[in-house]
Design an enzyme around this catalytic site. Structure first.
Site: not given
Ligand SMILES: O=C(COP(=O)(O)O)[C@H](O)[C@H](O)COP(=O)(O)O
Length: 326
Positions: A133, A202
């Site tokens: 990512c 996250d």
């Protein structure tokens, strides 16, 4: 009688929309944008009373909160800014909100810089990192290693379905880091060429589990099997306080259109098949258990995942509640 809804500034709605549609994405950027939006709400508020001002800020926080569920940087940012609101008059409330948002944003930037220095210590001259990512916290570690004069190379996973790996590749190339871009399925093959797996987060749960882009957990399992250490770069704003009292982290499910392109079957079946009725699941994140993570790198130092709860207690205490209930 329907009560008047507090006025939320158009710019808050625009920020919420940008977060939901991923124009603004990545946990740190989301937290930063949310704090900025609250400051703008305060600046533009035409509230006549302190109570009306507070109602507007709470409504703005709720609108921002309801965009994406997984990155805890969002509620942590909202809670931080709202807790800093103080004063008796609208003018005082306005000023303290803006100041609180500014402090939050400056701290965020400084934390990332400090985290980068901590993370860079784990990288040796000549090391190859494999990324997944796009994480600004992870990239901060590479940047600090480069600043320290180390040569670093990267194997960058593309990261389906939204291909944020390309953003990582672009940034690394700007820094003159040699990049090899691979499709996600090639990760295990190329792990033998990597010295570290380097990812962001996250949310981090109290037991040290890492919630990050879907595919992180599979990568970590493969890395463990190949003996490649997994390093998670995550500012303390990624620590999820609710998990201390047993809450789980909601994994965002995104639209199937991200997985199915319009031409999917047109290409392989002569265009005579449609996607109607095909079940698609598109989770945006997954959970990597602590046993597959070697270190969580924060601005407060690096921690084995199992001990992160100590830092979490120190920073957040034991209780939380909804961001607008402060
Ligand atoms: O999973 C993602 C982004 O997911 P999405 O693209 O769905 O938002 C990132 O690894 C973390 O948010 C950390 O990023 P940062 O280190 O920049 O906070």
């Amino acid at each position: 009688m329907v009560e008047d809804q507090p006025d939320v500034a158009a710019v808050v709605e625009a920020t919420a929309d940008d977060i939901a549609t991923m124009e603004i994405r990545g946990a740190a950027a989301i937290g930063d944008a949310a704090a900025e939006a609250l400051a703008t709400q305060a600046e533009r508020s035409e509230a006549a009373t302190p109570a009306a001002f507070r109602d507007q800020l709470r409504a703005a926080a709720r609108e921002l909160y309801e965009t994406r569920p997984t990155a805890v940087s969002l509620p942590n940012a909202l809670r931080y800014v709202l807790r800093g609101i103080e004063g008796e008059t609208v003018a005082e409330l306005r000023e303290s909100t803006i100041a609180s948002a500014e402090t939050f944003r400056t701290d965020l930037e400084q934390a990332q810089e400090r985290l980068g220095e901590v993370g860079a210590n784990r990288l040796r001259d000549g090391d190859v990192v494999m990324t997944h990512c796009h994480s600004t916290d992870a990239l901060a570690c590479v940047e600090a290693a480069l600043d320290a004069g180390k040569h670093v190379e990267a194997i960058v996973k593309e990261t389906r379905p939204r291909k944020q790996g390309h953003i990582t590749a672009e940034q690394l190339r700007e820094w003159d880091v040699p990049v090899t871009l691979i499709v996600d399925n090639a990760a295990r093959r190329y792990l033998d060429d990597a010295d570290h797996v380097l990812v962001g987060a996250d949310s981090i749960a109290a037991d040290g589990s890492v919630i990050n882009k879907i595919g992180t957990s599979g990568l970590a399992v493969n890395a463990r099997e190949r003996g490649v250490p997994v390093m998670v770069a995550a500012q303390t704003i990624k620590l999820h306080p609710d998990t201390m009292t047993g809450h789980t982290v909601e994994i965002e499910m995104r639209d199937e259109s991200e997985v199915l392109s319009e031409t999917k079957y047109a290409d392989i079946a002569g265009g005579d098949r449609t996607d109607d009725g095909l079940a698609v699941e598109n989770p945006a994140f997954d959970v990597t258990p602590p046993r597959h993570v070697d270190a969580i790198v924060t601005e407060r130092g690096q921690f084995p995942p199992e001990s992160i709860v100590t830092l979490m207690r120190e920073l957040f205490g034991e209780t939380t509640g909804e961001p607008w209930e402060v």
